[in-house]
Design a protein around this motif. Structure first.
Motif, short mmCIF file in Angstrom:
data_model
loop_
_atom_site.label_atom_id
_atom_site.label_comp_id
_atom_site.label_asym_id
_atom_site.label_seq_id
_atom_site.Cartn_x
_atom_site.Cartn_y
_atom_site.Cartn_z
N ALA A 69 0.83 -1.21 0.00
CA ALA A 69 0.00 0.00 0.00
C ALA A 69 0.86 1.26 0.00
CB ALA A 69 -0.94 0.00 1.19
N GLY A 70 0.50 2.19 -0.90
CA GLY A 70 1.19 3.47 -0.98
C GLY A 70 2.42 3.47 -1.85
N LEU A 71 2.84 2.32 -2.36
CA LEU A 71 4.02 2.25 -3.21
C LEU A 71 3.63 2.41 -4.68
CD1 LEU A 71 5.87 -0.75 -1.52
CD2 LEU A 71 6.27 1.70 -1.17
N THR A 72 4.62 2.76 -5.49
CA THR A 72 4.38 2.93 -6.92
C THR A 72 5.31 2.03 -7.73
OG1 THR A 72 5.98 4.76 -7.13
CG2 THR A 72 3.68 5.33 -6.60
N PHE A 73 4.84 1.62 -8.91
CA PHE A 73 5.66 0.81 -9.80
C PHE A 73 5.40 1.20 -11.24
CE2 PHE A 73 1.68 -1.49 -9.57
CZ PHE A 73 1.52 -2.14 -10.79
N MET A 74 6.32 0.86 -12.10
CA MET A 74 6.19 1.05 -13.53
C MET A 74 6.39 -0.27 -14.23
SD MET A 74 8.06 4.75 -14.17
CE MET A 74 7.40 6.22 -13.39
N VAL A 75 5.95 -0.34 -15.49
CA VAL A 75 6.00 -1.61 -16.20
C VAL A 75 6.64 -1.45 -17.57
CG1 VAL A 75 3.98 -2.52 -15.00
CG2 VAL A 75 3.67 -1.35 -17.17
N LYS A 76 7.40 -2.44 -17.96
CA LYS A 76 8.01 -2.51 -19.28
C LYS A 76 6.92 -2.55 -20.35
CE LYS A 76 11.47 -5.53 -21.56
NZ LYS A 76 12.35 -6.70 -21.27
N ASP A 77 7.23 -2.03 -21.51
CA ASP A 77 6.24 -1.86 -22.57
C ASP A 77 5.95 -3.17 -23.31
OD1 ASP A 77 4.49 -0.63 -24.32
OD2 ASP A 77 6.06 0.20 -25.61
N LEU A 78 5.61 -4.20 -22.52
CA LEU A 78 5.13 -5.47 -23.08
C LEU A 78 4.02 -6.08 -22.24
CD1 LEU A 78 6.73 -7.11 -20.82
CD2 LEU A 78 8.19 -7.92 -22.65
N PHE A 79 3.61 -5.35 -21.18
CA PHE A 79 2.55 -5.83 -20.30
C PHE A 79 1.20 -5.25 -20.72
CE2 PHE A 79 6.30 -6.31 -17.66
CZ PHE A 79 6.07 -7.51 -17.00
N ILE A 135 0.12 -7.51 -13.04
CA ILE A 135 -0.19 -6.13 -12.66
C ILE A 135 -1.37 -6.10 -11.70
CG2 ILE A 135 -0.99 -3.89 -13.52
CD1 ILE A 135 0.58 -4.35 -16.05
N GLU A 136 -2.38 -6.91 -11.98
CA GLU A 136 -3.55 -6.97 -11.11
C GLU A 136 -3.17 -7.39 -9.69
OE1 GLU A 136 -6.32 -5.77 -11.77
OE2 GLU A 136 -7.02 -6.19 -13.81
N ARG A 137 -2.25 -8.31 -9.56
CA ARG A 137 -1.81 -8.75 -8.23
C ARG A 137 -1.16 -7.61 -7.46
NH1 ARG A 137 -1.47 -14.36 -7.37
NH2 ARG A 137 0.14 -14.10 -5.78
N LEU A 138 -0.36 -6.81 -8.15
CA LEU A 138 0.29 -5.68 -7.49
C LEU A 138 -0.73 -4.62 -7.09
CD1 LEU A 138 3.45 -5.38 -9.77
CD2 LEU A 138 3.37 -6.23 -7.42
N LEU A 139 -1.68 -4.34 -7.97
CA LEU A 139 -2.72 -3.36 -7.65
C LEU A 139 -3.54 -3.83 -6.45
CD1 LEU A 139 -3.98 -2.51 -11.27
CD2 LEU A 139 -2.46 -1.12 -9.85
N ALA A 140 -3.88 -5.10 -6.43
CA ALA A 140 -4.67 -5.64 -5.31
C ALA A 140 -3.89 -5.61 -4.01
CB ALA A 140 -5.10 -7.07 -5.63
N SER A 141 -2.57 -5.56 -4.09
CA SER A 141 -1.71 -5.52 -2.90
C SER A 141 -1.43 -4.10 -2.44
CB SER A 141 -0.41 -6.27 -3.16
OG SER A 141 -0.66 -7.63 -3.43
N GLY A 142 -1.99 -3.11 -3.15
CA GLY A 142 -1.89 -1.73 -2.71
C GLY A 142 -0.97 -0.84 -3.51
N ALA A 143 -0.18 -1.40 -4.41
CA ALA A 143 0.73 -0.59 -5.22
C ALA A 143 0.00 0.02 -6.40
CB ALA A 143 1.90 -1.42 -5.70
#
Length: 402
Positions: A31-41, A69-77
């Motif tokens: 929760a509260g963290l941010t991430f970025m994704v490579k241009d293949l997701f 990505i959905e797993r990370l979003l569901a975990s708060g990121a």
């Protein structure tokens, strides 16, 4: 308040990056963290380019977001950006003829490494807390080493590849990058699925042939790092891992990867007369000419490699080696003939985990000539969590000394 970056100081983002963040849950381990994704997701309603504007032009918006990505979003990121990658992921340099070259803040005169170059640049520059990439032939581990980051290529199959553009499916993995070991471990706990094999680390095999053939400055710096962390690890047993077979091991990877590309990326390139950058163009041309027989012979070599590495990497055993054999090349190196030696040398080091499916972590261990250097540990099948725990245990020793 989570927002997408208003600027891009290290040229990490593609032109079609997010305009609004994908907000994560309000609670969860990230929760509260941010991430970025490579241009293949895949992101629902959006297109990917795979590092090529022509592909982006012809692509259709995704019907669903990649489960990882959905797993990370569901975990708060929250996801705040889409990052540049090498064109069609066919490089370990970190440069794109169409989108440019991200900046390595840890060594500004040098490349980030690729192909997850924008993801590494963004994390190193603190544009986000962590980032997703992919690793087929080293595309997480190389930029982790060159950019002073933690990077994991997981046990093959332990992170879902659904919604991720395939390159060479029998080698493709999702990986991730972070600056700090504790956060790195937390991300891994969210993403890793499938069989976890727990074991106490009781044996350490030092791949003496891979240290021997590393660039002198990198080799010396890593030996000093090993001295600093020696008390936290079993006494290393020095063994030759590949020996004279290393060129055959690397070539087997090249042949199998290229043959699999004939069924994944090459059909689009050929049917759309796609313009490719130097180096990448020649590699696709070479891939197109690989025969079934050549691929089958390479698969027999791969089976031998896997059998050998599986026998070494039993639960409780780690193999240690330099992540990359050289320091990062200087920016501006052309992805062509002059790049071939660097690429071949690097792939000889990164192909071990690809062939075997074993997990490999790169930790920021040392520095030479102003450039970060990564130290790698290859674990056993399902031993990813042990590698993440090891990173946390070693970080204070390396930080204190460095």
């Amino acid at each position: 308040m989570i927002a997408v970056p208003s600027d891009d100081p290290v040229h990490a983002l593609v032109p079609h990056t997010l305009k609004e963040p994908l907000l994560g849950a309000t609670t969860g381990p990230l929760a509260g963290l941010t991430f970025m994704v490579k241009d293949l997701f895949a992101i629902k309603g959006r297109k990917v380019s795979n590092g090529n504007p022509s592909f982006y032009e012809h692509a259709s918006p995704a019907h669903a977001t990649a489960p990882v990505i959905e797993r990370l979003l569901a975990s708060g990121a929250s996801c705040t950006g889409v990052t540049i990658c090498d064109e069609f992921f066919y490089s370990v340099l970190g440069s794109n003829a169409h989108y440019g070259q991200p900046v390595n803040v840890r060594a500004p005169k040098h490349v980030t490494g690729g192909s997850s170059c924008g993801s590494a640049a963004a994390v190193a520059a603190k544009m986000c807390d962590f980032a997703l990439g992919s690793d087929t032939g080293g595309s997480i581990r190389v930029p982790a080493s060159f950019s002073g980051l933690y990077g994991l290529r997981p046990t093959f199959g332990r992170i879902a590849m659904e919604g991720v553009t395939p390159m060479a499916p029998s080698y493709d993995t999702v990986g991730f990058l972070a600056r700090k070991a504790e956060l790195f471990r937390n991300v891994g706990r969210v993403l890793l699925e499938g069989a976890r094999v727990e074991a106490t680390i009781e044996r350490l095999i030092l791949a003496k042939d891979f240290f021997l053939h590393a660039e002198a400055s990198a080799d010396q710096a890593l030996w000093r790092a090993l001295d600093r962390i020696g008390g936290a690890l079993p006494e290393p047993e020095r063994e030759e891992i590949a020996g004279q077979e290393i060129d055959e091991w690397r070539n087997a990877f090249r042949l199998i990867q290229g043959f699999e590309i004939q069924s994944t990326l090459l059909p689009f390139i050929q049917s759309h007369d796609t313009q490719l950058g130097p180096g990448v163009k020649e590699r696709f041309e070479a891939a197109a000419g690989i025969t079934y027989r050549e691929a089958e012979e390479a698969r027999h070599v791969r089976a031998h490699i896997k059998e050998k590495l599986d026998a070494l990497a039993r639960p409780g055993t780690l193999i240690v080696l330099p992540t990359t054999p050289t320091l990062p090349p200087e920016r501006g190196i052309p992805d062509g003939a002059s790049f071939a030696e660097f690429r071949n040398h690097t792939l000889a080091y990164t192909c071990l985990s690809g062939h075997s499916g074993l997990p490999q972590i790169s930790i920021p261990a040392a520095e030479a000539a102003g450039c970060p250097i990564g130290l790698s540990f290859i674990g056993w099948h399902g031993g990813d969590e042990a590698l993440l725990d090891l990173a946390v245990r070693l970080e204070p020793l390396l930080t204190k000394a460095g």
